[in-house]
Design a protein around this motif. Structure first.
Motif, PDB file in Angstrom:
ATOM      1  N   ILE A 107       0.907  -1.159   0.000  1.00 29.91           N
ATOM      2  CA  ILE A 107       0.000   0.000   0.000  1.00 29.91           C
ATOM      3  C   ILE A 107       0.939   1.200   0.000  1.00 29.91           C
ATOM      4  CG2 ILE A 107      -1.883   1.225   1.153  1.00 29.91           C
ATOM      5  CD1 ILE A 107      -2.707  -1.424   2.437  1.00 29.91           C
ATOM      6  N   LEU A 108       1.178   1.698  -1.205  1.00 31.30           N
ATOM      7  CA  LEU A 108       2.294   2.615  -1.443  1.00 31.30           C
ATOM      8  C   LEU A 108       2.250   3.879  -0.580  1.00 31.30           C
ATOM      9  CD1 LEU A 108       4.768   2.827  -3.342  1.00 31.30           C
ATOM     10  CD2 LEU A 108       3.300   4.022  -4.967  1.00 31.30           C
ATOM     11  N   ASP A 109       1.044   4.395  -0.373  1.00 35.11           N
ATOM     12  CA  ASP A 109       0.962   5.685   0.327  1.00 35.11           C
ATOM     13  C   ASP A 109       0.874   5.514   1.850  1.00 35.11           C
ATOM     14  OD1 ASP A 109      -1.546   4.632   0.320  1.00 35.11           O
ATOM     15  OD2 ASP A 109      -2.596   6.495  -0.181  1.00 35.11           O
ATOM     16  N   THR A 110       1.719   4.634   2.386  1.00 38.03           N
ATOM     17  CA  THR A 110       1.773   4.465   3.843  1.00 38.03           C
ATOM     18  C   THR A 110       3.188   4.781   4.336  1.00 38.03           C
ATOM     19  OG1 THR A 110       2.189   2.092   3.547  1.00 38.03           O
ATOM     20  CG2 THR A 110      -0.070   2.741   4.003  1.00 38.03           C
ATOM     21  N   ALA A 111       3.253   5.462   5.458  1.00 32.85           N
ATOM     22  CA  ALA A 111       4.518   5.957   5.997  1.00 32.85           C
ATOM     23  C   ALA A 111       5.118   4.966   7.006  1.00 32.85           C
ATOM     24  CB  ALA A 111       4.287   7.304   6.665  1.00 32.85           C
ATOM     25  N   GLU A 112       6.284   5.296   7.521  1.00 33.46           N
ATOM     26  CA  GLU A 112       6.915   4.494   8.577  1.00 33.46           C
ATOM     27  C   GLU A 112       7.746   5.437   9.443  1.00 33.46           C
ATOM     28  OE1 GLU A 112       8.222   0.739   7.224  1.00 33.46           O
ATOM     29  OE2 GLU A 112       9.562   0.363   8.913  1.00 33.46           O
ATOM     30  N   ILE A 113       7.852   5.093  10.710  1.00 30.45           N
ATOM     31  CA  ILE A 113       8.654   5.907  11.630  1.00 30.45           C
ATOM     32  C   ILE A 113       9.790   5.052  12.187  1.00 30.45           C
ATOM     33  CG2 ILE A 113       8.659   7.118  13.859  1.00 30.45           C
ATOM     34  CD1 ILE A 113       5.636   7.624  13.310  1.00 30.45           C
ATOM     35  N   TYR A 114      10.964   5.624  12.233  1.00 33.02           N
ATOM     36  CA  TYR A 114      12.115   4.960  12.857  1.00 33.02           C
ATOM     37  C   TYR A 114      12.653   5.856  13.971  1.00 33.02           C
ATOM     38  CZ  TYR A 114      12.498   1.579   9.036  1.00 33.02           C
ATOM     39  OH  TYR A 114      12.265   0.576   8.145  1.00 33.02           O
ATOM     40  N   TYR A 115      13.079   5.234  15.042  1.00 30.35           N
ATOM     41  CA  TYR A 115      13.720   5.992  16.117  1.00 30.35           C
ATOM     42  C   TYR A 115      15.056   5.299  16.414  1.00 30.35           C
ATOM     43  CZ  TYR A 115      14.681   8.032  20.667  1.00 30.35           C
ATOM     44  OH  TYR A 115      15.287   8.686  21.712  1.00 30.35           O
ATOM     45  N   CYS A 116      16.129   5.987  16.173  1.00 33.11           N
ATOM     46  CA  CYS A 116      17.451   5.363  16.342  1.00 33.11           C
ATOM     47  C   CYS A 116      17.830   5.316  17.826  1.00 33.11           C
ATOM     48  CB  CYS A 116      18.494   6.136  15.543  1.00 33.11           C
ATOM     49  SG  CYS A 116      20.130   5.393  15.669  1.00 33.11           S
ATOM     50  N   ILE A 117      18.122   4.126  18.278  1.00 31.50           N
ATOM     51  CA  ILE A 117      18.461   3.902  19.690  1.00 31.50           C
ATOM     52  C   ILE A 117      19.981   3.921  19.881  1.00 31.50           C
ATOM     53  CG2 ILE A 117      18.372   2.172  21.560  1.00 31.50           C
ATOM     54  CD1 ILE A 117      15.723   1.176  20.251  1.00 31.50           C
ATOM     55  N   ARG A 118      20.673   3.441  18.883  1.00 31.46           N
ATOM     56  CA  ARG A 118      22.128   3.320  19.020  1.00 31.46           C
ATOM     57  C   ARG A 118      22.783   3.194  17.648  1.00 31.46           C
ATOM     58  NH1 ARG A 118      25.221  -1.766  21.824  1.00 31.46           N
ATOM     59  NH2 ARG A 118      27.232  -1.240  20.891  1.00 31.46           N
ATOM     60  N   GLY A 119      24.003   3.670  17.545  1.00 29.48           N
ATOM     61  CA  GLY A 119      24.775   3.460  16.332  1.00 29.48           C
ATOM     62  C   GLY A 119      24.806   4.672  15.422  1.00 29.48           C
ATOM     63  N   HIS A 120      25.285   4.443  14.220  1.00 31.23           N
ATOM     64  CA  HIS A 120      25.416   5.518  13.225  1.00 31.23           C
ATOM     65  C   HIS A 120      25.094   4.951  11.852  1.00 31.23           C
ATOM     66  CE1 HIS A 120      28.144   8.625  11.017  1.00 31.23           C
ATOM     67  NE2 HIS A 120      26.872   8.976  10.983  1.00 31.23           N
ATOM     68  N   GLY A 121      24.137   5.576  11.212  1.00 30.73           N
ATOM     69  CA  GLY A 121      23.767   5.082   9.890  1.00 30.73           C
ATOM     70  C   GLY A 121      22.990   6.103   9.101  1.00 30.73           C
ATOM     71  N   TYR A 122      22.388   5.611   8.034  1.00 28.20           N
ATOM     72  CA  TYR A 122      21.558   6.463   7.173  1.00 28.20           C
ATOM     73  C   TYR A 122      20.260   5.741   6.855  1.00 28.20           C
ATOM     74  CZ  TYR A 122      25.520   9.520   6.394  1.00 28.20           C
ATOM     75  OH  TYR A 122      26.556  10.395   6.575  1.00 28.20           O
ATOM     76  N   MET A 123      19.225   6.535   6.639  1.00 29.15           N
ATOM     77  CA  MET A 123      18.002   6.031   6.045  1.00 29.15           C
ATOM     78  C   MET A 123      17.974   6.597   4.624  1.00 29.15           C
ATOM     79  SD  MET A 123      15.334   4.173   6.422  1.00 29.15           S
ATOM     80  CE  MET A 123      15.210   3.949   8.201  1.00 29.15           C
ATOM     81  N   LEU A 124      17.994   5.678   3.662  1.00 28.12           N
ATOM     82  CA  LEU A 124      17.972   6.059   2.256  1.00 28.12           C
ATOM     83  C   LEU A 124      16.555   5.852   1.756  1.00 28.12           C
ATOM     84  CD1 LEU A 124      19.664   6.747  -0.297  1.00 28.12           C
ATOM     85  CD2 LEU A 124      20.165   4.300  -0.486  1.00 28.12           C
TER      86      LEU A 124
END
Ligand code: M6P
Ligand code: ZN
Length: 194
Positions: free
Chosen positions: A96-113
């Motif tokens: 269902i393409l028009d659905t979002a997502e939430i991320y909360y970074c707890i630890r580390g170092h990265g990227y969301m692409l």
């Protein structure tokens, strides 16, 4: 509006240090499941001749996949590289393409692409305490750019959103995150297929 029925409340522990839930079994993705996902598949094959490490694990709790529910859990993305490409998740669009997502970074170092079908690309850096909103319509992939620490994040998305892996498996993401001189470098993916 129809009511969501028969769903009990749940409380789940996720450790802040390693992202693991002691009570629930995680899904593990090992390197052999990532064939064709990394830029340098030859390097991946070489690595596989020596072992099959876990690249990431995540929780897929038993929450009904209906519109009114929200799936949530943690993802633990281990440090590592395939050639000079950092360990990352497969990445997906939602069915269902028009659905979002939430991320909360707890630890580390990265990227969301992130990228959408119109070709808009979004990149957000993730460090402990940062939350990232993946807007509706955007494919998303986490990338761990740390040499030693796992990237641990909590996620939540509409439970019936579904995962479309095919598009990314076929086309790849428009951008790659590679290690260059000890630092992450975001470049155009020369293998990206229109
Ligand atoms: C997060 C969530 C899950 C997803 C997982 C692994 O935990 O977004 O929905 O399955 O990351 O990512 P992928 O499915 O792209 O391999
Ligand atoms: Zn998703």
């Amino acid at each position: 509006m129809e009511k969501v029925k028969n769903v009990k409340s749940i409380a789940v522990k996720f450790n802040l240090d390693d992202g693991i839930s002691p009570d629930v079994k995680s899904k593990k993705r090992v390197l052999s499941e990532m064939e064709g996902i990394y830029y340098n598949n030859e390097e991946l094959k070489k690595m596989l001749s020596k072992g099959n490490p876990i690249v990431y694990e995540f929780y897929d709790l038993d929450i009904p996949e209906s519109e009114g529910n929200i799936k949530f859990g943690t993802t633990i993305l281990y440090p590592g590289k395939v050639g000079n490409e950092f360990f990352m998740t497969k990445g997906h669009f939602h069915e269902i393409l028009d659905t979002a997502e939430i991320y909360y970074c707890i630890r580390g170092h990265g990227y969301m692409l992130m990228e959408n079908t119109e070709g808009n690309v979004e990149v957000q850096e993730m460090t402990a305490g940062i939350s990232v909103y993946v807007p509706p319509g955007f494919a998303h992939r986490s990338i761990n750019v740390s040499e030693k620490e796992p990237l641990i994040s909590f996620f939540a998305y509409r439970a019936d959103a579904g995962h479309d892996y095919k598009t990314i498996e076929m086309k790849g993401f428009r951008k790659l995150v590679l290690e260059k001189g000890g630092k992450p470098d975001i470049i155009d993916n020369p293998k990206w297929i229109k």
